[in-house]
Design an enzyme around this catalytic site. Sequence first.
Site, PDB file in Angstrom:
ATOM      1  N   ASP A   1      19.540 -32.373  24.218  1.00  0.00           N
ATOM      2  CA  ASP A   1      18.696 -32.884  23.196  1.00  0.00           C
ATOM      3  C   ASP A   1      18.772 -32.062  21.892  1.00  0.00           C
ATOM      4  O   ASP A   1      19.480 -31.060  21.764  1.00  0.00           O
ATOM      5  CB  ASP A   1      17.282 -33.038  23.700  1.00  0.00           C
ATOM      6  CG  ASP A   1      16.951 -34.039  24.673  1.00  0.00           C
ATOM      7  OD1 ASP A   1      17.588 -35.134  24.742  1.00  0.00           O
ATOM      8  OD2 ASP A   1      16.137 -33.419  25.797  1.00  0.00           O
TER       9      ASP A   1
ATOM     10  N   TYR B   1      20.808 -26.073  33.834  1.00  0.00           N
ATOM     11  CA  TYR B   1      19.919 -25.627  32.423  1.00  0.00           C
ATOM     12  C   TYR B   1      19.289 -24.125  32.633  1.00  0.00           C
ATOM     13  O   TYR B   1      18.730 -23.797  33.838  1.00  0.00           O
ATOM     14  CB  TYR B   1      18.816 -26.526  32.201  1.00  0.00           C
ATOM     15  CG  TYR B   1      19.471 -27.878  31.930  1.00  0.00           C
ATOM     16  CD1 TYR B   1      19.555 -28.120  30.379  1.00  0.00           C
ATOM     17  CD2 TYR B   1      20.035 -28.833  32.925  1.00  0.00           C
ATOM     18  CE1 TYR B   1      20.179 -29.589  30.282  1.00  0.00           C
ATOM     19  CE2 TYR B   1      20.355 -30.183  32.542  1.00  0.00           C
ATOM     20  CZ  TYR B   1      20.332 -30.414  31.012  1.00  0.00           C
ATOM     21  OH  TYR B   1      21.053 -31.673  30.789  1.00  0.00           O
TER      22      TYR B   1
END
Length: 202
Positions: free
Chosen positions: A57, A115
């Site tokens: 993102d 992540y």
Amino acid sequence: MEAPLRRIALCLQYDGAAFCGWQRQQNAPSVQATLEQVISGLDPQGPGRTVAAGRTDTGVHAAGQVVHFDSAGPIPAGRWAKALNGRLPSSIHVRAATEVPASWHACFSATYRRYRYTIHNSCSATLFLAPWTWHRYQRRLDEAAMGRALAAMLGEHDFSAFQRAGSSRAHGRTTMQEVQIDRQGDLITVELQASGFLYGMV
């Protein structure tokens, strides 16, 4: 006669601060569009399109994003990293490049995505940590309790409740393979590894 295509896999690092994320957008700079522009300049006969293992993102950084593209030009696979790094902005760096079989796919061949989130859990913000951490301090966080909550997510579950609206996935099931949480002073690092993440899940 068209040149045969060779599939090239890249491992990228990028600083996402200047980008709207990985995926190309019409009105904002993306990592994908920036990379594809450079690839097309080096290989004008090739398709020029890239596919990534996962999307990031706006503002999100990558330490090891895996990408593939098909090349029609003469550049050897092992030379692509140097060729691209000489033309890409300093915010994007190709760590490695290699040729892979045509059946290999950066997204569908991936076995996991991982992540890392770093929380700066101090009452005072620090200028030099700001680009790489999330400053949060209503109180001192309990990393042991956080770890227990994360451990309950291990295994295959329906994570639909964590999915952002607008996803085209048919179901919300995915497998959380590993969770880690660690505190070093005021820095808490959380790492999550899964077979795949839902849209906006993490």
